[in-house]
Design a protein around this motif. Structure first.
Motif, PDB file in Angstrom:
ATOM      1  N   ALA A   7      43.002 -26.183 -12.256  1.00 27.35           N
ATOM      2  CA  ALA A   7      44.096 -25.643 -11.431  1.00 27.35           C
ATOM      3  C   ALA A   7      44.653 -24.373 -12.070  1.00 27.35           C
ATOM      4  O   ALA A   7      44.960 -23.406 -11.387  1.00 27.35           O
ATOM      5  CB  ALA A   7      45.206 -26.678 -11.252  1.00 27.35           C
ATOM      6  N   GLY A   8      44.741 -24.377 -13.413  1.00 24.94           N
ATOM      7  CA  GLY A   8      45.235 -23.199 -14.118  1.00 24.94           C
ATOM      8  C   GLY A   8      44.318 -22.012 -13.940  1.00 24.94           C
ATOM      9  O   GLY A   8      44.761 -20.893 -13.704  1.00 24.94           O
ATOM     10  N   ARG A   9      43.014 -22.253 -14.033  1.00 23.66           N
ATOM     11  CA  ARG A   9      42.051 -21.162 -13.829  1.00 23.66           C
ATOM     12  C   ARG A   9      42.065 -20.694 -12.389  1.00 23.66           C
ATOM     13  O   ARG A   9      41.945 -19.506 -12.111  1.00 23.66           O
ATOM     14  CB  ARG A   9      40.659 -21.609 -14.241  1.00 23.66           C
ATOM     15  N   SER A  10      42.216 -21.637 -11.475  1.00 21.56           N
ATOM     16  CA  SER A  10      42.275 -21.288 -10.057  1.00 21.56           C
ATOM     17  C   SER A  10      43.518 -20.433  -9.788  1.00 21.56           C
ATOM     18  O   SER A  10      43.443 -19.429  -9.086  1.00 21.56           O
ATOM     19  CB  SER A  10      42.312 -22.566  -9.215  1.00 21.56           C
ATOM     20  N   PHE A  11      44.644 -20.837 -10.362  1.00 21.23           N
ATOM     21  CA  PHE A  11      45.874 -20.070 -10.186  1.00 21.23           C
ATOM     22  C   PHE A  11      45.706 -18.672 -10.768  1.00 21.23           C
ATOM     23  O   PHE A  11      46.098 -17.685 -10.148  1.00 21.23           O
ATOM     24  CB  PHE A  11      47.056 -20.785 -10.850  1.00 21.23           C
ATOM     25  N   GLU A  12      45.119 -18.590 -11.947  1.00 22.76           N
ATOM     26  CA  GLU A  12      44.918 -17.281 -12.576  1.00 22.76           C
ATOM     27  C   GLU A  12      44.047 -16.381 -11.705  1.00 22.76           C
ATOM     28  O   GLU A  12      44.355 -15.196 -11.521  1.00 22.76           O
ATOM     29  CB  GLU A  12      44.271 -17.454 -13.950  1.00 22.76           C
ATOM     30  N   SER A  13      43.000 -16.925 -11.143  1.00 20.35           N
ATOM     31  CA  SER A  13      42.129 -16.100 -10.305  1.00 20.35           C
ATOM     32  C   SER A  13      42.848 -15.676  -9.021  1.00 20.35           C
ATOM     33  O   SER A  13      42.685 -14.542  -8.569  1.00 20.35           O
ATOM     34  CB  SER A  13      40.822 -16.823  -9.988  1.00 20.35           C
ATOM     35  N   ILE A  14      43.656 -16.567  -8.466  1.00 24.15           N
ATOM     36  CA  ILE A  14      44.440 -16.216  -7.272  1.00 24.15           C
ATOM     37  C   ILE A  14      45.445 -15.113  -7.618  1.00 24.15           C
ATOM     38  O   ILE A  14      45.601 -14.136  -6.887  1.00 24.15           O
ATOM     39  CB  ILE A  14      45.148 -17.459  -6.699  1.00 24.15           C
ATOM     40  N   TYR A  15      46.102 -15.257  -8.752  1.00 24.31           N
ATOM     41  CA  TYR A  15      47.081 -14.267  -9.166  1.00 24.31           C
ATOM     42  C   TYR A  15      46.416 -12.898  -9.367  1.00 24.31           C
ATOM     43  O   TYR A  15      46.895 -11.886  -8.853  1.00 24.31           O
ATOM     44  CB  TYR A  15      47.786 -14.704 -10.460  1.00 24.31           C
ATOM     45  N   ARG A  16      45.320 -12.881 -10.098  1.00 27.16           N
ATOM     46  CA  ARG A  16      44.636 -11.611 -10.362  1.00 27.16           C
ATOM     47  C   ARG A  16      44.141 -10.962  -9.060  1.00 27.16           C
ATOM     48  O   ARG A  16      44.183  -9.753  -8.920  1.00 27.16           O
ATOM     49  CB  ARG A  16      43.462 -11.827 -11.306  1.00 27.16           C
ATOM     50  N   ARG A  17      43.698 -11.774  -8.139  1.00 24.05           N
ATOM     51  CA  ARG A  17      43.148 -11.272  -6.873  1.00 24.05           C
ATOM     52  C   ARG A  17      44.236 -10.718  -5.952  1.00 24.05           C
ATOM     53  O   ARG A  17      44.064  -9.674  -5.339  1.00 24.05           O
ATOM     54  CB  ARG A  17      42.372 -12.405  -6.174  1.00 24.05           C
ATOM     55  N   PHE A  18      45.363 -11.437  -5.847  1.00 24.28           N
ATOM     56  CA  PHE A  18      46.338 -11.115  -4.803  1.00 24.28           C
ATOM     57  C   PHE A  18      47.642 -10.468  -5.282  1.00 24.28           C
ATOM     58  O   PHE A  18      48.374  -9.893  -4.474  1.00 24.28           O
ATOM     59  CB  PHE A  18      46.682 -12.368  -3.993  1.00 24.28           C
ATOM     60  N   ALA A  19      47.982 -10.565  -6.552  1.00 25.66           N
ATOM     61  CA  ALA A  19      49.276 -10.039  -7.026  1.00 25.66           C
ATOM     62  C   ALA A  19      49.487  -8.561  -6.680  1.00 25.66           C
ATOM     63  O   ALA A  19      50.571  -8.197  -6.214  1.00 25.66           O
ATOM     64  CB  ALA A  19      49.443 -10.279  -8.522  1.00 25.66           C
ATOM     65  N   PRO A  20      48.492  -7.698  -6.862  1.00 28.68           N
ATOM     66  CA  PRO A  20      48.729  -6.295  -6.519  1.00 28.68           C
ATOM     67  C   PRO A  20      49.039  -6.096  -5.025  1.00 28.68           C
ATOM     68  O   PRO A  20      49.870  -5.255  -4.665  1.00 28.68           O
ATOM     69  CB  PRO A  20      47.417  -5.597  -6.890  1.00 28.68           C
TER      70      PRO A  20
END
Length: 174
Positions: A7-20
């Motif tokens: 879940a942590g890795r999934s969250f990190e990938s979501i954050y990196r993908r969509f935060a900008p």
């Protein structure tokens, strides 16, 4: 791999993908601090990370629905705020110094502490936060756990109390 680490890795990938994109959306919507609100959006998504369905489109829809709601909340809160005007000393028509000015410019450190000790605890606290720490009304209210209106009243009463202090009222505080 444990469930929490995935879940942590999934969250990190979501954050990196969509935060900008979320930050850009919030900036375009006129949010004053889009980076901070982006963090709020992702904090709101974190507990829902394992329940999101629909793949990337589902993630995108959830993120931007939360971002939209945060932007709307931001503008509603901003509309409720009383507009403030920066203090311009050149426009100050007072002929005598304010209590704050007397305390800050003419007193030595020990006299200032004695004057502040003379005040009620809440009055002293609000002056320390507003004048010494230079916090905004909103920031001081948050620190004190009070409404902005309460902080305004406390500050007004603190200044009035200082003006009534015998050393200031008699002009002896110099």
């Amino acid at each position: 791999m444990t469930e929490s680490s995935s879940a942590g890795r999934s969250f990190e990938s979501i954050y990196r993908r969509f935060a900008p994109f979320v930050t850009g959306y919030l900036r375009a919507r006129g949010v004053e601090d889009p980076e901070a609100v982006t963090q709020e959006v992702f904090i709101a998504v974190l507990p829902k990370i394992d329940k999101i369905s629909g793949g990337e489109d589902g993630v995108r829809a959830l993120l931007f629905s939360i971002a939209h709601a945060r932007a709307v909340d931001h503008h509603r809160e901003r509309a409720r705020r009383v507009p403030t005007v920066e203090y311009d000393p050149a426009l100050d028509g007072r002929l005598t110094s304010s209590a704050e000015e007397i305390v800050l410019t003419r007193a030595d450190h020990e006299e200032t502490i004695a004057l502040l000790a003379w005040l009620k605890t809440e009055h002293r606290e609000v002056l320390l936060l507003r004048v010494v720490a230079d916090l905004s009304l909103e920031q001081a209210a948050k620190v004190m756990g009070k409404s902005v209106g309460s902080v305004k009243q406390l500050q007004r009463r603190a200044i009035l109390a200082l003006k009534e202090h015998p050393r200031i009222a008699d002009g002896m505080f110099r």
